[in-house]
Design a protein around this motif. Structure first.
Motif, PDB file in Angstrom:
ATOM      1  N   ILE B 108       7.597   8.868  -1.033  1.00 56.43           N
ATOM      2  CA  ILE B 108       7.914   9.407   0.290  1.00 56.43           C
ATOM      3  C   ILE B 108       7.822  10.929   0.269  1.00 56.43           C
ATOM      4  N   VAL B 109       8.488  11.532  -0.720  1.00 52.38           N
ATOM      5  CA  VAL B 109       8.497  12.993  -0.802  1.00 52.38           C
ATOM      6  C   VAL B 109       7.066  13.522  -0.943  1.00 52.38           C
ATOM      7  N   ALA B 110       6.301  12.912  -1.843  1.00 51.68           N
ATOM      8  CA  ALA B 110       4.944  13.403  -2.100  1.00 51.68           C
ATOM      9  C   ALA B 110       4.092  13.308  -0.847  1.00 51.68           C
ATOM     10  N   LEU B 111       4.132  12.158  -0.188  1.00 52.47           N
ATOM     11  CA  LEU B 111       3.290  11.997   0.995  1.00 52.47           C
ATOM     12  C   LEU B 111       3.687  12.968   2.091  1.00 52.47           C
ATOM     13  N   VAL B 112       4.988  13.184   2.248  1.00 53.22           N
ATOM     14  CA  VAL B 112       5.412  14.092   3.311  1.00 53.22           C
ATOM     15  C   VAL B 112       5.012  15.522   2.983  1.00 53.22           C
ATOM     16  N   ILE B 113       5.221  15.962   1.738  1.00 55.94           N
ATOM     17  CA  ILE B 113       4.935  17.376   1.471  1.00 55.94           C
ATOM     18  C   ILE B 113       3.434  17.653   1.367  1.00 55.94           C
ATOM     19  N   LEU B 223       5.986  29.561   2.162  1.00 52.22           N
ATOM     20  CA  LEU B 223       5.867  28.159   2.555  1.00 52.22           C
ATOM     21  C   LEU B 223       6.332  27.245   1.419  1.00 52.22           C
ATOM     22  N   ILE B 224       5.886  27.589   0.210  1.00 48.50           N
ATOM     23  CA  ILE B 224       6.268  26.746  -0.931  1.00 48.50           C
ATOM     24  C   ILE B 224       7.780  26.722  -1.099  1.00 48.50           C
ATOM     25  N   VAL B 225       8.378  27.893  -0.951  1.00 49.88           N
ATOM     26  CA  VAL B 225       9.829  27.964  -1.060  1.00 49.88           C
ATOM     27  C   VAL B 225      10.479  27.057  -0.037  1.00 49.88           C
ATOM     28  N   ARG B 226       9.987  27.185   1.173  1.00 52.18           N
ATOM     29  CA  ARG B 226      10.544  26.383   2.254  1.00 52.18           C
ATOM     30  C   ARG B 226      10.394  24.889   1.950  1.00 52.18           C
ATOM     31  N   VAL B 227       9.225  24.503   1.434  1.00 53.74           N
ATOM     32  CA  VAL B 227       8.967  23.086   1.164  1.00 53.74           C
ATOM     33  C   VAL B 227       9.923  22.552   0.100  1.00 53.74           C
ATOM     34  N   THR B 228      10.094  23.314  -0.974  1.00 49.59           N
ATOM     35  CA  THR B 228      10.989  22.805  -2.022  1.00 49.59           C
ATOM     36  C   THR B 228      12.416  22.688  -1.501  1.00 49.59           C
ATOM     37  N   LEU B 229      12.798  23.652  -0.645  1.00 48.35           N
ATOM     38  CA  LEU B 229      14.149  23.554  -0.097  1.00 48.35           C
ATOM     39  C   LEU B 229      14.271  22.353   0.837  1.00 48.35           C
ATOM     40  N   ASP B 230      13.153  21.982   1.469  1.00 50.42           N
ATOM     41  CA  ASP B 230      13.189  20.869   2.416  1.00 50.42           C
ATOM     42  C   ASP B 230      13.150  19.504   1.745  1.00 50.42           C
ATOM     43  N   MET B 231      12.736  19.492   0.468  1.00 50.34           N
ATOM     44  CA  MET B 231      12.565  18.184  -0.167  1.00 50.34           C
ATOM     45  C   MET B 231      13.844  17.359  -0.127  1.00 50.34           C
ATOM     46  N   ALA B 232      14.970  18.043  -0.365  1.00 49.08           N
ATOM     47  CA  ALA B 232      16.244  17.322  -0.323  1.00 49.08           C
ATOM     48  C   ALA B 232      16.441  16.712   1.055  1.00 49.08           C
ATOM     49  N   GLY B 233      16.090  17.502   2.084  1.00 52.02           N
ATOM     50  CA  GLY B 233      16.223  17.007   3.452  1.00 52.02           C
ATOM     51  C   GLY B 233      15.340  15.797   3.692  1.00 52.02           C
ATOM     52  N   ILE B 235      14.333  13.626   1.470  1.00 53.10           N
ATOM     53  CA  ILE B 235      14.932  12.471   0.793  1.00 53.10           C
ATOM     54  C   ILE B 235      16.081  11.905   1.617  1.00 53.10           C
ATOM     55  N   LEU B 236      16.897  12.807   2.149  1.00 51.20           N
ATOM     56  CA  LEU B 236      18.038  12.342   2.942  1.00 51.20           C
ATOM     57  C   LEU B 236      17.571  11.643   4.218  1.00 51.20           C
ATOM     58  N   THR B 237      16.558  12.215   4.876  1.00 48.76           N
ATOM     59  CA  THR B 237      16.063  11.573   6.091  1.00 48.76           C
ATOM     60  C   THR B 237      15.512  10.186   5.772  1.00 48.76           C
ATOM     61  N   ALA B 238      14.727  10.104   4.677  1.00 49.19           N
ATOM     62  CA  ALA B 238      14.166   8.808   4.296  1.00 49.19           C
ATOM     63  C   ALA B 238      15.275   7.816   4.008  1.00 49.19           C
ATOM     64  N   ALA B 239      16.302   8.283   3.294  1.00 54.26           N
ATOM     65  CA  ALA B 239      17.415   7.388   2.985  1.00 54.26           C
ATOM     66  C   ALA B 239      18.138   6.982   4.265  1.00 54.26           C
ATOM     67  N   GLY B 240      18.252   7.948   5.190  1.00 52.17           N
ATOM     68  CA  GLY B 240      18.903   7.643   6.466  1.00 52.17           C
ATOM     69  C   GLY B 240      18.141   6.570   7.228  1.00 52.17           C
ATOM     70  N   LEU B 241      16.823   6.709   7.283  1.00 51.63           N
ATOM     71  CA  LEU B 241      16.021   5.693   7.973  1.00 51.63           C
ATOM     72  C   LEU B 241      16.156   4.343   7.282  1.00 51.63           C
ATOM     73  N   GLY B 242      16.143   4.384   5.941  1.00 56.66           N
ATOM     74  CA  GLY B 242      16.305   3.141   5.184  1.00 56.66           C
ATOM     75  C   GLY B 242      17.654   2.517   5.474  1.00 56.66           C
ATOM     76  N   PHE B 243      18.682   3.352   5.553  1.00 57.04           N
ATOM     77  CA  PHE B 243      20.039   2.876   5.822  1.00 57.04           C
ATOM     78  C   PHE B 243      20.111   2.180   7.171  1.00 57.04           C
ATOM     79  N   LEU B 244      19.395   2.747   8.130  1.00 51.74           N
ATOM     80  CA  LEU B 244      19.434   2.176   9.470  1.00 51.74           C
ATOM     81  C   LEU B 244      18.455   1.015   9.630  1.00 51.74           C
ATOM     82  N   GLY B 245      17.795   0.648   8.536  1.00 47.88           N
ATOM     83  CA  GLY B 245      16.927  -0.524   8.587  1.00 47.88           C
ATOM     84  C   GLY B 245      15.536  -0.244   9.114  1.00 47.88           C
ATOM     85  N   LEU B 246      15.168   1.038   9.231  1.00 44.95           N
ATOM     86  CA  LEU B 246      13.854   1.351   9.784  1.00 44.95           C
ATOM     87  C   LEU B 246      12.848   1.735   8.703  1.00 44.95           C
ATOM     88  N   GLY B 247      13.314   1.869   7.477  1.00 44.83           N
ATOM     89  CA  GLY B 247      12.405   2.248   6.401  1.00 44.83           C
ATOM     90  C   GLY B 247      11.894   1.028   5.660  1.00 44.83           C
TER      91      GLY B 247
END
Lengths: 534, 306
Positions: B108-113, B223-233, B235-247
């Protein structure tokens, strides 16, 4: 978007769980004269008996209205009069004459007469909402209902059918929610544009039952208060508060703390953890609800009888009964639930991978195939579907499991666009015809058929069985009728694209000081009337 | 070794390559001396290794395949030497599922970034460089996306596209590019009127050459800095979608979905939701620390201050 809101509610539930946890040891007992119930009732969309076809809605109506006749929740075969004091059936079996009980008062103060009963049934037929077929199947329609169902004097109601049906079939249909008696004067006062008070009664109350509906806030609370004039004993509980609590773990927590008296939606594992609690007892009742796996015969692979047979041997019935369904269901492999007239209790199927493999090889799929299984997103359904996924994999059948929102699943299923479906069927009334009608009868299998029973949804169109089902409907001898249903089920069990798995047992967690809460075989027979607090 | 060090740290490098290597080495030194960044680096490296060798590490795969009495006796076992993180309702080993689930998180992280930042980057630099109606048009589109809370928009998209890992990834990518576009545009605006760009333009460089050769490299590090800082976000979004049954759908061991499954049993079997939760927490923390460290190294504004 509906599913999003639902999910948001789950989140809200999680938050309230956190709050409940943080309040620690503070526990508040509920008032002596009130009953507080934790329950998921987000399915209530109407409180009008002519329209309600949802589990929770029927339960509320069952506690607040009198129906013409009723049955003993512990022995369905005992039918007795509720609003009707007695009845007679004519020689030709087509005319039912009911004597209405004297001295029943509606919440408005009006006295109940046969005219109210006739109006209630006429209204249900004319409006013809989701449960309307329960009455219209007797040949009633908008134009003839006022002649066929009428009050001949203040105490006498006449109900005429088009054919001589099995008498119990007619009577059971009149125990359904749709046969609740509403207050004609009160309802018609609120009629707008000829809607017979439909818009008003959805959210208001015009009944005579043991409780009155004081308030209903969707997905939040239903408040009932005791009817001080009830003809059959005034309930001990002055108020009943039904609180919508979506998260079952929150229900468990509140029940343990004594904040609610009854928790209605505990999951299997939670039941185990409250079992040892001395302050809590579990009340169990076998429901008529069946859980089944169905195979759409529009799919060329699933249409093969040998494949269908194989799948029936690939379900871990016993394992499911001992794990996911432990204490909440019992194995039932025919389309009538135990307790119904003529229910078949044989269990010819068990998990048998070898046999299934053989059948699949004969059918031409020795290495299995890929298939999609749709299921509503609720723990017990998804857990069962996961077990099916695991056992099917043993012969190489790759199941893609797709959990969906309840509404989405039904939309796909009703359009017969699924391959495999795992879900439930609850009888609409206590007569065997309700299930036979939907599982064993299909008069028109074309895509634009007018009537779309469950058999149609799976493109299953057995000619002989359809005839047998219609014959059983007009058999007036109960024993002969039972034998006919047994024969139909035996055939159906082997050849139909349905694998019946479980019959549901409803379990409620109840505080030890509560007595008299009754769970009946259907939701409209769950009752708070006799509840007392020690 | 000292020779190499001397070459890398030479005050007057002989070639551009040497200079680039020198800068890289200095960056690494700064990163290396930041303990938090190193913790993040180790966590992420561990995650990569676990994902790479998942089939060898996970002893039992994602499904136990047990039925009948065997299933009855092996489900909901608490953590033990045999099952480090316990077992779930299907008697699956939770540890194995988390290990295999790490691959899904990484995918997920790789495809998004590799999609969202690139799209946002191009839109942002083009918008900033041309200005005028191109800028107005592109930025208003960006505004439309920014007008919704990210998670809500992702939820709506994932629900509309149908459940599944692919739609979750697409939803996250579609909702994360506007931030990058804004960032790239702001960077571009600060350099679009510089003399060296004007000089390049006078020499006849095309628009594309100016954007790709001069503007983009200058915006890249932020941009790279921003991307690495966003990776955690992410992961959390993906987990959130998974939690809600949409992932990811069962039996895929996506961490968020595992928490959602465990939620029903949280009072009886704490390990079902706890361990996937810890996994998400650790990985998100790792990416955050790594991102912070990388920002210190790569941020052009703090460049050279050793």
């Amino acid at each position: 978007m509906k599913s999003l809101f639902k999910k948001a509610r789950h989140l809200a539930g999680a938050t309230s769980l956190a709050l409940a946890l943080s309040t620690g040891t503070v526990s508040a007992a509920t008032p002596k004269d009130s009953l507080v119930v934790g329950w998921q009732f987000d399915d209530i969309i109407t409180l009008d008996s002519a329209e309600a076809f949802e589990f929770s809605g029927s339960e509320v109506i069952g506690n607040t209205y009198d129906r013409l006749i009723s049955y003993d929740p512990n022995d369905v075969s005992k039918i007795f009069g509720q609003a009707a004091e007695s009845w007679t059936i004519s020689e030709d079996g087509k005319t039912f004459t009911f004597k209405i009980r004297k001295g029943i008062k509606f919440a408005s103060g009006n006295e109940m007469t046969a005219e109210d009963a006739a109006f209630s049934l006429q209204r249900a037929v004319i409006l013809n909402k989701a449960p309307g077929f329960i009455l219209t199947q007797f040949g009633l329609n908008e134009t003839n209902v006022k002649d066929k169902v009428k009050a001949i004097d203040a105490d006498t109601l006449v109900f005429e059918t088009d054919k001589a049906y099995a008498p119990t079939f007619v009577l059971y249909c009149l125990t359904a929610t749709i046969a609740s008696v509403v207050d004609k004067e009160e309802v018609m006062k609120h009629a707008v544009d000829g809607d017979m008070g439909l818009a008003w009664l959805r959210t208001h109350y015009a009944g005579s039952g043991p409780f009155k509906v004081e308030q209903w806030k969707p997905s939040e609370i239903v408040v009932l208060s005791a009817n001080q004039n009830y003809w059959n004993g005034v309930p001990a509980m002055k108020n009943v508060f039904l609180r919508h609590i979506g998260e079952s773990s929150v229900q468990q927590l509140l029940l343990e703390k004594g904040d609610i008296d009854i928790a209605r939606n505990l999951e299997t594992e939670q039941l185990k953890s409250v079992e040892d609690n001395k302050e809590i007892k579990l009340i169990k009742k076998g429901k008529g609800t069946l859980y089944y796996l169905s195979m759409n015969m529009k799919d060329p692979i699933l249409a093969k009888p040998k494949v269908q047979q194989a799948l029936k041997y690939l379900i871990d019935y016993k394992g499911l009964a001992d794990t996911v369904w432990d204490g909440r269901g019992q194995i039932q492999q025919a389309f009538l639930p135990k307790g119904f007239l003529g229910a078949l209790e044989d269990q010819p199927f068990s998990l048998d991978v070898e046999k299934a493999k053989e059948l699949l090889t004969e059918a031409g799929y020795p290495d299995g195939f890929d298939v999609e299984l749709i299921v509503r997103n609720s723990p017990i359904r998804v857990d069962t579907a996961k077990s099916i996924q695991t056992t099917f994999a043993k012969v190489g059948i790759k199941v893609k499991l797709i959990p969906m929102d309840g509404k989405q699943v039904l939309t796909v299923y009703r359009a017969r666009k699924h391959q495999l479906f795992f879900g439930t069927w609850g009888p609409d009334y206590q007569d065997p015809h309700t299930n036979a009608d939907t599982f064993a009868k299909n008069l028109d299998n074309s895509d634009d058929a007018k009537s779309k029973p469950v058999a149609w949804r799976n493109a299953y169109a057995p000619e002989q069985m359809t005839k047998d089902t219609l014959a059983a409907l007009v058999e007036r001898d109960a024993d002969k009728r039972a034998a006919m249903y047994l024969a139909i089920q035996k055939e159906h069990q082997q050849t139909a694209p349905f694998a019946f798995v479980m019959q549901e047992q409803e379990v409620a967690g109840v505080r030890a000081n509560i007595d008299g809460f009754v769970l009946g075989p259907s939701f409209d027979s769950n009752s708070y009337k006799d509840v007392v607090k020690k | 070794m000292t020779e190499l060090k001397g070459w890398l740290l030479a005050e007057n490098p002989d070639s551009r390559t040497q200079a680039a290597f020198g800068r890289g080495y200095l960056g690494w030194l700064r990163f290396y001396h930041n303990p938090l960044a190193m913790i993040g680096f180790v966590i992420v490296l561990t995650l990569l290794l676990i994902a790479l060798f998942a089939p060898y590490i996970a002893p039992e795969g994602i499904s136990s395949g047990l039925t009948g009495d065997a299933l009855k006796n092996a489900r909901f076992l608490p953590p033990s030497a045999e099952h480090w993180f316990g077992t779930d309702g299907q008697a699956n080993d939770v540890f194995s599922r988390i290990v295999i689930g790490s691959r899904i998180t990484l995918v997920i992280v790789a495809l998004v970034i590799f999609t969202a930042p690139i799209l946002g980057f191009i839109i942002g630099t083009v918008s900033g460089y041309f200005g005028g109606w191109v800028d107005i048009l592109l930025m208003r589109i960006t505004d439309v996306f920014l007008a919704f809370p990210k998670l809500v928009l992702a939820l709506a998209l994932a629900a509309a596209l149908g459940r599944g890992l692919e739609s979750a990834i697409f939803a996250i990518a579609i909702t994360s590019w506007p931030a990058y576009a804004r960032l790239a545009r702001a960077e571009t605006l600060t350099i679009r009127n510089t003399d060296y760009l004007a000089a390049a333009k006078l020499q006849g460089a095309s628009h594309w050459r100016l954007i790709s050769g001069h503007i983009m490299p200058l915006c890249l590090s932020s941009l790279i800095v921003r991307v690495t800082l966003d990776m955690a976000g992410i992961i959390l979004t993906a987990a959130g979608l998974g939690f809600l049954g949409l992932g990811a759908q069962p039996p895929t061991p996506e961490w968020g979905a595992m928490i959602a499954e465990g939620r029903d049993y949280i009072l009886s079997y704490w390990w079902l939701a706890t361990f996937p939760g810890l996994a998400i927490f650790t990985v998100a923390l790792g990416f955050n620390l790594l991102g912070d460290g990388l920002r210190d190294v790569l941020d052009p504004k703090s460049g050279g201050q050793h």
